[in-house]
Scaffold this motif. Sequence first.
Motif, PDB file in Angstrom:
ATOM      1  N   ASP B  49      18.411 123.032 -57.429  1.00  0.00           N
ATOM      2  CA  ASP B  49      18.407 122.175 -56.253  1.00  0.00           C
ATOM      3  C   ASP B  49      19.417 121.037 -56.344  1.00  0.00           C
ATOM      4  OD1 ASP B  49      15.268 120.600 -57.264  1.00  0.00           O
ATOM      5  OD2 ASP B  49      17.223 120.740 -58.225  1.00  0.00           O
ATOM      6  N   ASN B  50      20.163 121.004 -57.447  1.00  0.00           N
ATOM      7  CA  ASN B  50      21.145 119.937 -57.601  1.00  0.00           C
ATOM      8  C   ASN B  50      22.437 120.589 -58.061  1.00  0.00           C
ATOM      9  OD1 ASN B  50      22.722 117.801 -58.379  1.00  0.00           O
ATOM     10  ND2 ASN B  50      21.494 117.295 -60.174  1.00  0.00           N
ATOM     11  N   GLN B  57      22.217 119.772 -66.077  1.00  0.00           N
ATOM     12  CA  GLN B  57      22.548 120.497 -67.298  1.00  0.00           C
ATOM     13  C   GLN B  57      21.659 121.708 -67.513  1.00  0.00           C
ATOM     14  OE1 GLN B  57      21.242 118.512 -70.865  1.00  0.00           O
ATOM     15  NE2 GLN B  57      20.013 117.141 -69.629  1.00  0.00           N
ATOM     16  N   LEU B  58      20.956 122.144 -66.483  1.00  0.00           N
ATOM     17  CA  LEU B  58      20.132 123.331 -66.629  1.00  0.00           C
ATOM     18  C   LEU B  58      21.021 124.538 -66.885  1.00  0.00           C
ATOM     19  CD1 LEU B  58      17.574 123.011 -63.729  1.00  0.00           C
ATOM     20  CD2 LEU B  58      17.219 122.513 -66.133  1.00  0.00           C
ATOM     21  N   SER B 128      31.292 108.234 -66.610  1.00  0.00           N
ATOM     22  CA  SER B 128      30.608 106.992 -66.286  1.00  0.00           C
ATOM     23  C   SER B 128      29.705 107.010 -65.076  1.00  0.00           C
ATOM     24  CB  SER B 128      31.658 105.909 -66.047  1.00  0.00           C
ATOM     25  OG  SER B 128      32.339 106.249 -64.852  1.00  0.00           O
ATOM     26  N   ALA B 129      29.681 108.061 -64.326  1.00  0.00           N
ATOM     27  CA  ALA B 129      28.925 108.006 -63.067  1.00  0.00           C
ATOM     28  C   ALA B 129      27.431 107.889 -63.297  1.00  0.00           C
ATOM     29  CB  ALA B 129      29.221 109.244 -62.219  1.00  0.00           C
ATOM     30  N   ASP B 130      26.729 107.448 -62.256  1.00  0.00           N
ATOM     31  CA  ASP B 130      25.275 107.365 -62.292  1.00  0.00           C
ATOM     32  C   ASP B 130      24.680 108.697 -62.692  1.00  0.00           C
ATOM     33  OD1 ASP B 130      24.949 105.334 -59.295  1.00  0.00           O
ATOM     34  OD2 ASP B 130      25.334 104.839 -61.391  1.00  0.00           O
ATOM     35  N   GLY B 131      23.910 108.672 -63.747  1.00  0.00           N
ATOM     36  CA  GLY B 131      23.208 109.904 -64.083  1.00  0.00           C
ATOM     37  C   GLY B 131      24.068 110.951 -64.736  1.00  0.00           C
ATOM     38  N   SER B 132      25.315 110.651 -65.049  1.00  0.00           N
ATOM     39  CA  SER B 132      26.124 111.670 -65.676  1.00  0.00           C
ATOM     40  C   SER B 132      25.570 111.999 -67.052  1.00  0.00           C
ATOM     41  CB  SER B 132      27.569 111.203 -65.819  1.00  0.00           C
ATOM     42  OG  SER B 132      28.238 112.075 -66.699  1.00  0.00           O
ATOM     43  N   ILE B 133      25.364 113.264 -67.305  1.00  0.00           N
ATOM     44  CA  ILE B 133      24.797 113.648 -68.577  1.00  0.00           C
ATOM     45  C   ILE B 133      25.858 113.954 -69.605  1.00  0.00           C
ATOM     46  CG2 ILE B 133      22.601 114.580 -67.844  1.00  0.00           C
ATOM     47  CD1 ILE B 133      24.017 117.188 -67.429  1.00  0.00           C
ATOM     48  N   TRP B 134      27.086 113.979 -69.220  1.00  0.00           N
ATOM     49  CA  TRP B 134      28.143 114.319 -70.163  1.00  0.00           C
ATOM     50  C   TRP B 134      28.896 113.094 -70.664  1.00  0.00           C
ATOM     51  CZ3 TRP B 134      26.671 118.839 -71.304  1.00  0.00           C
ATOM     52  CH2 TRP B 134      26.246 119.748 -70.317  1.00  0.00           C
ATOM     53  N   SER B 136      28.375 111.102 -72.937  1.00  0.00           N
ATOM     54  CA  SER B 136      28.512 110.981 -74.386  1.00  0.00           C
ATOM     55  C   SER B 136      29.661 111.818 -74.908  1.00  0.00           C
ATOM     56  CB  SER B 136      27.221 111.385 -75.071  1.00  0.00           C
ATOM     57  OG  SER B 136      26.870 112.678 -74.644  1.00  0.00           O
ATOM     58  N   ALA B 182      26.524 117.133 -54.858  1.00  0.00           N
ATOM     59  CA  ALA B 182      25.168 117.564 -55.229  1.00  0.00           C
ATOM     60  C   ALA B 182      24.619 118.612 -54.284  1.00  0.00           C
ATOM     61  CB  ALA B 182      24.235 116.357 -55.261  1.00  0.00           C
ATOM     62  N   ASP B 415      24.720 116.872 -82.982  1.00  0.00           N
ATOM     63  CA  ASP B 415      24.890 115.820 -82.002  1.00  0.00           C
ATOM     64  C   ASP B 415      23.682 115.702 -81.085  1.00  0.00           C
ATOM     65  OD1 ASP B 415      26.869 115.143 -79.154  1.00  0.00           O
ATOM     66  OD2 ASP B 415      26.506 113.797 -80.836  1.00  0.00           O
ATOM     67  N   VAL B 416      23.224 116.855 -80.581  1.00  0.00           N
ATOM     68  CA  VAL B 416      22.167 116.805 -79.577  1.00  0.00           C
ATOM     69  C   VAL B 416      20.769 116.706 -80.189  1.00  0.00           C
ATOM     70  CG1 VAL B 416      21.107 118.050 -77.671  1.00  0.00           C
ATOM     71  CG2 VAL B 416      23.576 118.087 -77.959  1.00  0.00           C
TER      72      VAL B 416
ATOM     73  N   THR C  53      21.465 104.569 -67.590  1.00  0.00           N
ATOM     74  CA  THR C  53      21.545 105.623 -66.579  1.00  0.00           C
ATOM     75  C   THR C  53      20.195 105.835 -65.916  1.00  0.00           C
ATOM     76  OG1 THR C  53      23.024 106.669 -68.149  1.00  0.00           O
ATOM     77  CG2 THR C  53      22.459 107.914 -66.179  1.00  0.00           C
ATOM     78  N   ARG C  56      19.494 103.161 -63.442  1.00  0.00           N
ATOM     79  CA  ARG C  56      20.259 103.345 -62.212  1.00  0.00           C
ATOM     80  C   ARG C  56      19.661 104.439 -61.345  1.00  0.00           C
ATOM     81  NH1 ARG C  56      25.927 104.718 -63.795  1.00  0.00           N
ATOM     82  NH2 ARG C  56      25.337 104.065 -65.865  1.00  0.00           N
ATOM     83  N   LEU C  57      19.235 105.532 -62.003  1.00  0.00           N
ATOM     84  CA  LEU C  57      18.637 106.636 -61.262  1.00  0.00           C
ATOM     85  C   LEU C  57      17.366 106.196 -60.548  1.00  0.00           C
ATOM     86  CD1 LEU C  57      18.940 109.797 -63.511  1.00  0.00           C
ATOM     87  CD2 LEU C  57      19.749 109.528 -61.189  1.00  0.00           C
ATOM     88  N   ARG C  88      16.187 115.289 -55.773  1.00  0.00           N
ATOM     89  CA  ARG C  88      16.957 116.103 -56.704  1.00  0.00           C
ATOM     90  C   ARG C  88      18.184 116.706 -56.044  1.00  0.00           C
ATOM     91  NH1 ARG C  88      14.551 117.481 -61.250  1.00  0.00           N
ATOM     92  NH2 ARG C  88      15.585 119.475 -61.379  1.00  0.00           N
ATOM     93  N   SER C  89      18.068 117.081 -54.777  1.00  0.00           N
ATOM     94  CA  SER C  89      19.193 117.773 -54.156  1.00  0.00           C
ATOM     95  C   SER C  89      19.722 117.054 -52.933  1.00  0.00           C
ATOM     96  CB  SER C  89      18.771 119.167 -53.722  1.00  0.00           C
ATOM     97  OG  SER C  89      17.782 119.054 -52.722  1.00  0.00           O
TER      98      SER C  89
END
Lengths: 291, 500, 319
Positions: B49-50, B57-58, B128-134, B136, B182, B415-416, C53, C56-57, C88-89
Amino acid sequence: MSAALPRERGPLGSALARVAGFGPARVLLALLGLLTVIVLAWPGLLTPYDPAAIDATAILRPPSWEHPLGTDEAGADIAARILYATRLELGVAAGSVAVALVIGIPTGLVAGVAPRVVDGLLSSTASATLAFPLILFAVLMAASFGTTAGTLVGIIGFLYFPRVFLLVRAQTRTLRAREFVTSARVAGLGPARILARHVLPNATGPLLTLVPQLMAEAILVEAGLSYLGLGVQLPDATWGTILESSKSYYVTAPSYAIVAGLVITLAAAALMVAGELIAESSNPLRRRRRP
Amino acid sequence: MTRLTGARSAALAATAIAAIALAGCAAGSPDSDPAAKDEVVVALPGDIDNFDPHTNQLIIYEYAVRDLVFSTLVKYDADLALQPDLATYEVNDDATVFTFSLDPDAVFQDGTPVDADAVIASLERAASADGSIWSSRLAGVTGYDAPDEHTVVVTLGAPDAAFLAGLTDIAIIAPSDVDDVASNPVGSGPYKFVSWEANSEIRLERFDDYFGDPSPTETIVEKPMADQQVALNALYSGDVDIIASVSAATVAQVDTTRATVVEPSASNSLSLIEFNSSGKLADPRVRQALAYALDKDSIREIAYGGEGSSIWSPLPESSWAYVEQEGYPYDLDRAKELLAEAGASDLSFTLEIPSGFPDAEQIARVWQQSLAEIDVTLTPDVTELSVWLDAYVSRNYDATWNTFNVGGDPNSFFDVIMKPHLGDDYPNTEVAQLMTDAVSVSDQDARAAIYAQLQQIVVDELPVLIVQSTPVAAVASPSVTGYELNPLGWSLLAQVAATE
Amino acid sequence: MGFVRRAAFEAGRLLLVLWLVSVLAFLALRLTPGDPALLLLGPQAGRPDAAETLARLREQMGLDKPWIVQYGIWIGDILRGDFGVSNRSGTPVVDLIAGAVPPTLWLIVGAVVISVPLSILLGMWTASRRGGLADRAVRGATTVAIALPGVWLGLLLIILFSVVWRVLPSGGWVDPLDDPLGFLTHLVLPVATLAVYLTGVLTRFVHAEASDVFAEDYMRTSRAMGLPARRIVYVYAARNAVLPMITIVGVQIGALVGGAVLVEAVFGLGGLGQLLLSSVLNRDYQVVQGAVLLTTVVVLVVGFLADLVHRLVDPRIAR
């Protein structure tokens, strides 16, 4: 010209009735009841297997002389698992009904005699509970309190309290206009006393028929909730969680799913019939009206 | 009666043949077999859905949408070797400067060219974006430069040999799409996103100006089907061509006369137990005892249908850094001894498990049974994903099951998985140092030696306990071609085709 | 009390119930563990650099405000017709629900359309043969029908029709406009599963009502007056059974929706039940709240209308 009025009983029907004597239903129920008591007290009597015994070499075997109902995905004997799960299963069903009674009876009594506002509030709460989606409630409860037998009892009990509430409330309202209540009031008895001594005993009749019916439904609801993954955790098991496990293997091991659901159906049906028999015997006039 | 002369009949025959051939060509599509379908239907294990590649990251999203709609600077091939995607690359000796030469033919699905500015904008967004999971992955970057339209130079503050592998997950988004990505992703990959109907289907259409190898199928339709039996039956009846991910239990039930089981060359998917090494299980002897009590052979049979490898190393067998570890053979007596030594003879602990993973529940069942024989109580706690995640992230557990896909570079595991433990319940400075050393040098042999040490320590001290590498499999209808899985379990869909 | 006044009072009570449900759903979601921001971020949220993060979310989703404020904003939006978007979407909640309604709707309508006539026939037929073999057989059958767990029946039907005989698909939803035949074949088993239970319940009800009529004295009187016997029986019995059935079905709607959720799960239909379940698991607050509100409105309105129609049509009920 065929009879206009309904036939009382054809010749075949009469013959069967005479042969049946006590009524096959009652005999069967009595036997089942006995069996249930044995299973609850000494499950080990009916099976040599330990339900938790894993056997990686005997996975998903079909029914055989060795394993009368087959083995599950971990090699455990299915019959043993079902037998040992009876305690928890009936415990959850009985517990749920108990919760429904504990919440429903007092609130029903109060709503039956209280002024409009209080009654309205209680009734609206009951309606809200009926309208609230079970799934949402169940998932959130499980998330908050864990997927345990206790949570299931709470969920199902809460689901059914409106039924008890409505029944008790209706009975109370009907009864409170009756003569013996009026005379009790005139005699100076307080409301609590009246409720306890006069109203409640009269309301228990219909409750007695409701209880087995609710237990049957509780078993079915538990099966549904377990199917969605909200059932109890290992090593505990209920018939619902066994059915849920079986659903992944119905292609290669259909007997597993068939057996798991059969016991649920039998138990629910037996409880429903028991409820009907109680209804019949407690009020002969009720023989005609089925809820 | 006119008689057909030899020449005339030959000419007639030739004309007839030509006509038939032309008709055949007109009917079929240019790149494939005339009977190929326009549409390939893929059953996914869940819905998406995103569609923002920087916040989702699914795994399902990664192979079903991201890898088809977007391109990255570099990518993995089917054997998890790094290959150029949008760019060829050069790395300096101490792994601090990475130079990317962009493919001049690369173009976004909205028509704009993939130039250095677009790439840098995407990288910065991912950083740097809001919620960016990458973020790191790009945390070590000190500067992005665009010496010309087709070149991007990334400079790191400290050496990071695993930086390139990290870039395989960072999709390059079309600059015009950034606000909508999104719900409407636009990239430069072989397929464009057309539509999404929740819980119903995702539709992708071939992008004809794709700069790489053309894809044979015009439309890919992806349908979420959580129930694998339902998906399997849909495949048999022709409604579905590919089931992207199936469990070991399902593989055992596949009718191989009507469907093909597809497996990758190796599996990078690990099933593991993570311990909280600061609580009840703080004593390493206790953890070792638990390891001795893990009946891996039974687990492999029951939870994974006899598939997968019961390895002890945190790296998969396919990794260049893998070193086989001896581990802890199943020995309940030894387990009992160790527990007595550590003074934990009637231990009782909880194992957290996210719901929807029957293999994890089976592991718990077998382990519980074994432990019960030595008076240790294991209580499994299966909770829904969000509740499990809460507990996992806040380390509110004694032990938890987890599944992890080790990336192409061995650093990904450390790392993870290891980093959070190192900062909390398992503060081992030697491990932390070795991890940093392992990415500070580009030479693979040097790195392998360091990882050998790391594996040894992990298996000795057991901050995490690897159960085994898990089989990954997919199912495809026999008429499907060009479909592969990589060791991460990702469906490679760009070249699939199916015939009627 | 006038008819209109009573209707207004009832409507008021329903609004109260609706409001209670909305508050319950809102509170329950926020009281339950499970953070939507955390879910969006995934296991990586354990890293120290994730805290910012996450904050912010949460702000983006409006979760940083006090609950009262969040509730106020939500209700205010609802009253303006804005059900919000999925966190979410970004898809509007209304769109998500609209997409999920068809399978559930077809499932329930299909079950009702099959069960009502079937139960009227069965119930009346056996009521006219009280105590006979057919009566006992049907009585036993309805007991079994109600005692069958829906999920098990669904599985059994799948085993029989999809695995052993391979004549019907085992699940999935097909749009009737895309492929009418596929739509039907995919709907047969799920509707059958739901209809079995409903037929069981309704048949018992019809049987009870019709039996009463058959035993009433005025039946004999009418016969004595010379009207054709058969017609008396069936017309009166039918009307007495069918009228209250409207209310019964209205009351059963709630149970039907619940049952539909399970059937949707077994057959993978992707309807409202599945939307609700997946959005709860994803802690997608706006979708859950919107879906609960809409389904509750439908359930309450259907019940209310059923009761209203019954009162209007049945002359026996005093106004």
